[in-house]
Design a protein around this motif. Sequence first.
Motif, mmCIF file in Angstrom:
data_model
loop_
_atom_site.group_PDB
_atom_site.id
_atom_site.type_symbol
_atom_site.label_atom_id
_atom_site.label_comp_id
_atom_site.label_asym_id
_atom_site.label_seq_id
_atom_site.Cartn_x
_atom_site.Cartn_y
_atom_site.Cartn_z
ATOM 1 N N ILE A 139 -29.272 22.958 -50.054
ATOM 2 C CA ILE A 139 -29.104 23.291 -48.824
ATOM 3 C C ILE A 139 -27.929 22.450 -48.053
ATOM 4 O O ILE A 139 -27.200 22.754 -47.302
ATOM 5 C CB ILE A 139 -30.487 23.139 -48.149
ATOM 6 N N ARG A 140 -28.085 21.066 -48.246
ATOM 7 C CA ARG A 140 -26.961 19.941 -47.816
ATOM 8 C C ARG A 140 -25.652 20.791 -48.181
ATOM 9 O O ARG A 140 -24.710 20.536 -47.252
ATOM 10 C CB ARG A 140 -27.319 18.752 -48.338
ATOM 11 N N PHE A 141 -25.476 21.214 -49.430
ATOM 12 C CA PHE A 141 -24.010 21.481 -49.649
ATOM 13 C C PHE A 141 -23.726 22.784 -49.066
ATOM 14 O O PHE A 141 -22.571 22.639 -48.324
ATOM 15 C CB PHE A 141 -24.179 21.909 -51.617
ATOM 16 N N PHE A 142 -24.614 23.723 -48.794
ATOM 17 C CA PHE A 142 -24.228 24.878 -48.212
ATOM 18 C C PHE A 142 -24.066 24.523 -46.822
ATOM 19 O O PHE A 142 -23.497 25.358 -46.029
ATOM 20 C CB PHE A 142 -25.286 25.925 -48.329
ATOM 21 N N GLY A 143 -24.772 23.562 -46.011
ATOM 22 C CA GLY A 143 -24.628 23.267 -44.849
ATOM 23 C C GLY A 143 -23.281 22.666 -44.549
ATOM 24 O O GLY A 143 -22.661 22.810 -43.531
ATOM 25 N N ILE A 144 -23.032 21.649 -45.322
ATOM 26 C CA ILE A 144 -21.464 21.256 -45.290
ATOM 27 C C ILE A 144 -20.451 22.318 -45.508
ATOM 28 O O ILE A 144 -19.413 22.342 -44.663
ATOM 29 C CB ILE A 144 -21.288 19.913 -46.504
ATOM 30 N N VAL A 145 -20.405 23.020 -46.551
ATOM 31 C CA VAL A 145 -19.694 24.256 -46.411
ATOM 32 C C VAL A 145 -19.662 25.189 -45.242
ATOM 33 O O VAL A 145 -18.564 25.546 -44.597
ATOM 34 C CB VAL A 145 -19.874 25.174 -47.630
ATOM 35 N N LEU A 159 -20.464 24.097 -42.221
ATOM 36 C CA LEU A 159 -19.694 23.211 -41.252
ATOM 37 C C LEU A 159 -18.276 23.214 -41.315
ATOM 38 O O LEU A 159 -17.569 23.147 -40.293
ATOM 39 C CB LEU A 159 -20.527 21.891 -41.213
ATOM 40 N N VAL A 160 -17.812 23.248 -42.097
ATOM 41 C CA VAL A 160 -16.356 23.124 -42.657
ATOM 42 C C VAL A 160 -15.709 24.385 -42.185
ATOM 43 O O VAL A 160 -14.570 24.545 -41.676
ATOM 44 C CB VAL A 160 -15.900 22.803 -44.241
ATOM 45 N N VAL A 161 -16.339 25.414 -42.635
ATOM 46 C CA VAL A 161 -15.738 27.035 -42.263
ATOM 47 C C VAL A 161 -15.884 27.222 -40.857
ATOM 48 O O VAL A 161 -14.788 27.618 -40.013
ATOM 49 C CB VAL A 161 -16.707 27.981 -42.992
ATOM 50 N N CYS A 162 -16.970 26.783 -40.180
ATOM 51 C CA CYS A 162 -16.923 26.953 -38.637
ATOM 52 C C CYS A 162 -15.862 26.146 -37.855
ATOM 53 O O CYS A 162 -15.336 26.683 -36.919
ATOM 54 C CB CYS A 162 -18.423 26.469 -38.118
ATOM 55 N N THR A 163 -15.643 24.848 -38.535
ATOM 56 C CA THR A 163 -14.680 23.762 -38.032
ATOM 57 C C THR A 163 -13.160 24.458 -38.054
ATOM 58 O O THR A 163 -12.488 24.575 -37.082
ATOM 59 C CB THR A 163 -14.622 22.500 -38.564
ATOM 60 N N ALA A 164 -13.171 25.140 -39.334
ATOM 61 C CA ALA A 164 -11.947 25.893 -39.588
ATOM 62 C C ALA A 164 -11.495 27.035 -38.382
ATOM 63 O O ALA A 164 -10.489 27.047 -37.935
ATOM 64 C CB ALA A 164 -11.615 26.239 -40.943
ATOM 65 N N ILE A 165 -12.439 27.783 -38.487
ATOM 66 C CA ILE A 165 -12.415 28.880 -37.518
ATOM 67 C C ILE A 165 -12.354 28.620 -36.129
ATOM 68 O O ILE A 165 -11.393 29.104 -35.134
ATOM 69 C CB ILE A 165 -13.707 29.667 -37.654
ATOM 70 N N THR A 166 -13.065 27.514 -35.484
ATOM 71 C CA THR A 166 -12.838 26.940 -34.248
ATOM 72 C C THR A 166 -11.423 26.654 -33.925
ATOM 73 O O THR A 166 -10.818 26.705 -33.060
ATOM 74 C CB THR A 166 -13.906 25.817 -34.074
ATOM 75 N N ALA A 167 -10.777 25.559 -34.924
ATOM 76 C CA ALA A 167 -9.482 24.861 -34.920
ATOM 77 C C ALA A 167 -8.375 26.254 -35.002
ATOM 78 O O ALA A 167 -7.496 25.966 -34.017
ATOM 79 C CB ALA A 167 -9.165 24.109 -35.842
ATOM 80 N N TYR A 168 -8.546 27.254 -35.638
ATOM 81 C CA TYR A 168 -7.601 28.513 -35.646
ATOM 82 C C TYR A 168 -7.928 29.128 -34.214
ATOM 83 O O TYR A 168 -6.688 29.474 -33.663
ATOM 84 C CB TYR A 168 -7.863 29.358 -37.019
ATOM 85 N N SER A 169 -8.985 29.289 -33.704
ATOM 86 C CA SER A 169 -9.228 29.983 -32.314
ATOM 87 C C SER A 169 -8.444 29.122 -31.200
ATOM 88 O O SER A 169 -7.774 29.775 -30.610
ATOM 89 C CB SER A 169 -10.509 30.144 -32.159
ATOM 90 N N VAL A 170 -8.775 27.783 -31.298
ATOM 91 C CA VAL A 170 -8.043 27.013 -30.391
ATOM 92 C C VAL A 170 -6.567 27.255 -30.360
ATOM 93 O O VAL A 170 -5.781 27.196 -29.367
ATOM 94 C CB VAL A 170 -8.593 25.597 -30.374
ATOM 95 N N TRP A 171 -5.920 27.127 -31.722
ATOM 96 C CA TRP A 171 -4.413 27.060 -31.912
ATOM 97 C C TRP A 171 -3.966 28.428 -31.276
ATOM 98 O O TRP A 171 -2.926 28.650 -30.860
ATOM 99 C CB TRP A 171 -4.378 26.810 -33.303
ATOM 100 N N SER A 172 -4.676 29.512 -31.938
ATOM 101 C CA SER A 172 -4.119 30.960 -31.307
ATOM 102 C C SER A 172 -4.109 30.937 -29.918
ATOM 103 O O SER A 172 -3.167 31.700 -29.296
ATOM 104 C CB SER A 172 -5.073 31.951 -32.070
ATOM 105 N N SER A 173 -5.172 30.615 -29.354
ATOM 106 C CA SER A 173 -5.318 30.838 -27.892
ATOM 107 C C SER A 173 -4.053 29.785 -27.363
ATOM 108 O O SER A 173 -3.717 30.476 -26.074
ATOM 109 C CB SER A 173 -6.620 30.150 -27.429
ATOM 110 N N TYR A 174 -3.947 28.849 -27.667
ATOM 111 C CA TYR A 174 -2.629 27.995 -27.199
ATOM 112 C C TYR A 174 -1.331 28.693 -27.433
ATOM 113 O O TYR A 174 -0.601 28.794 -26.320
ATOM 114 C CB TYR A 174 -2.653 26.745 -27.754
ATOM 115 N N LYS A 175 -1.316 29.160 -28.458
ATOM 116 C CA LYS A 175 -0.019 30.076 -28.696
ATOM 117 C C LYS A 175 0.163 31.186 -27.969
ATOM 118 O O LYS A 175 1.007 31.466 -27.385
ATOM 119 C CB LYS A 175 0.182 30.350 -30.261
ATOM 120 N N PHE A 176 -0.801 31.978 -27.754
ATOM 121 C CA PHE A 176 -1.069 32.891 -26.808
ATOM 122 C C PHE A 176 -0.680 32.571 -25.179
ATOM 123 O O PHE A 176 0.116 33.409 -24.587
ATOM 124 C CB PHE A 176 -2.468 33.831 -26.983
ATOM 125 N N ALA A 177 -1.368 31.430 -24.925
ATOM 126 C CA ALA A 177 -1.039 31.083 -23.491
ATOM 127 C C ALA A 177 0.364 30.714 -23.333
ATOM 128 O O ALA A 177 0.905 31.071 -22.081
ATOM 129 C CB ALA A 177 -2.055 29.915 -23.057
#
Length: 207
Positions: free
Chosen positions: A16-22, A24-42
């Motif tokens: 459970i801890r392993f899948f939780g970490i994975v 969390l990492v995936v959510c962080t990557a998606i969030t970072a990509y979304s912020v970067w894409s929004s910045y480039k679009f702006a």
Amino acid sequence: MEFKSLKNIETSFKQIRFFGIVFLVVCTAITAYSVWSSYKFAEAQRQRIYVLDGGKSLMLALSQDLSQNRPVEAREHVRRFHELFFTLSPDKAAIESNINRALFLVDKSAYKYYSDMAEKGYYNRIISGNINQTIAVDSVALDLNTYPYTAVTYARQMIIRASNITQRSLVTRCNLINSVRSDNNPQGFTMEKFEIIENRDLRVLER
């Protein structure tokens, strides 16, 4: 039996801890990509101007390049008019085609010159004498400090006959106003008050 159960619980907890970490990492990557894409679009949107035409149509113009390209477009507009208006061949259809295309770039002031030359039989002499006329625009001097803009064109005409070539100096002046772009007028200018200031022979070269 109790030891085995505790071991299974510990293994399940690790999974459970392993899948939780994975996760969390995936959510962080998606969030970072979304912020970067929004910045480039702006950033891209800040480089554009949206203009509503009567609330019906939407036109897109690049704000950075418009003012920089305008002098280049103005010179090209004037140059293209002179090439069309003063390039003649002993072919009636070709003459009419060039003149018609040139008149899309200018007001009625140039048509007066065309009508005057036609009445004097200038184009008929070009055709009957098998004469070719070409033009080389040396420079276009623009004054963009006041509107409408002014343009003075310095060019050389070559009147090519079977026996000789006449070189002529051509200087013209006109005003430039902004107009709607189209297939017939891609630079979006209209020439006004076109006048020929100088048109004199320079020399005659025997062939």
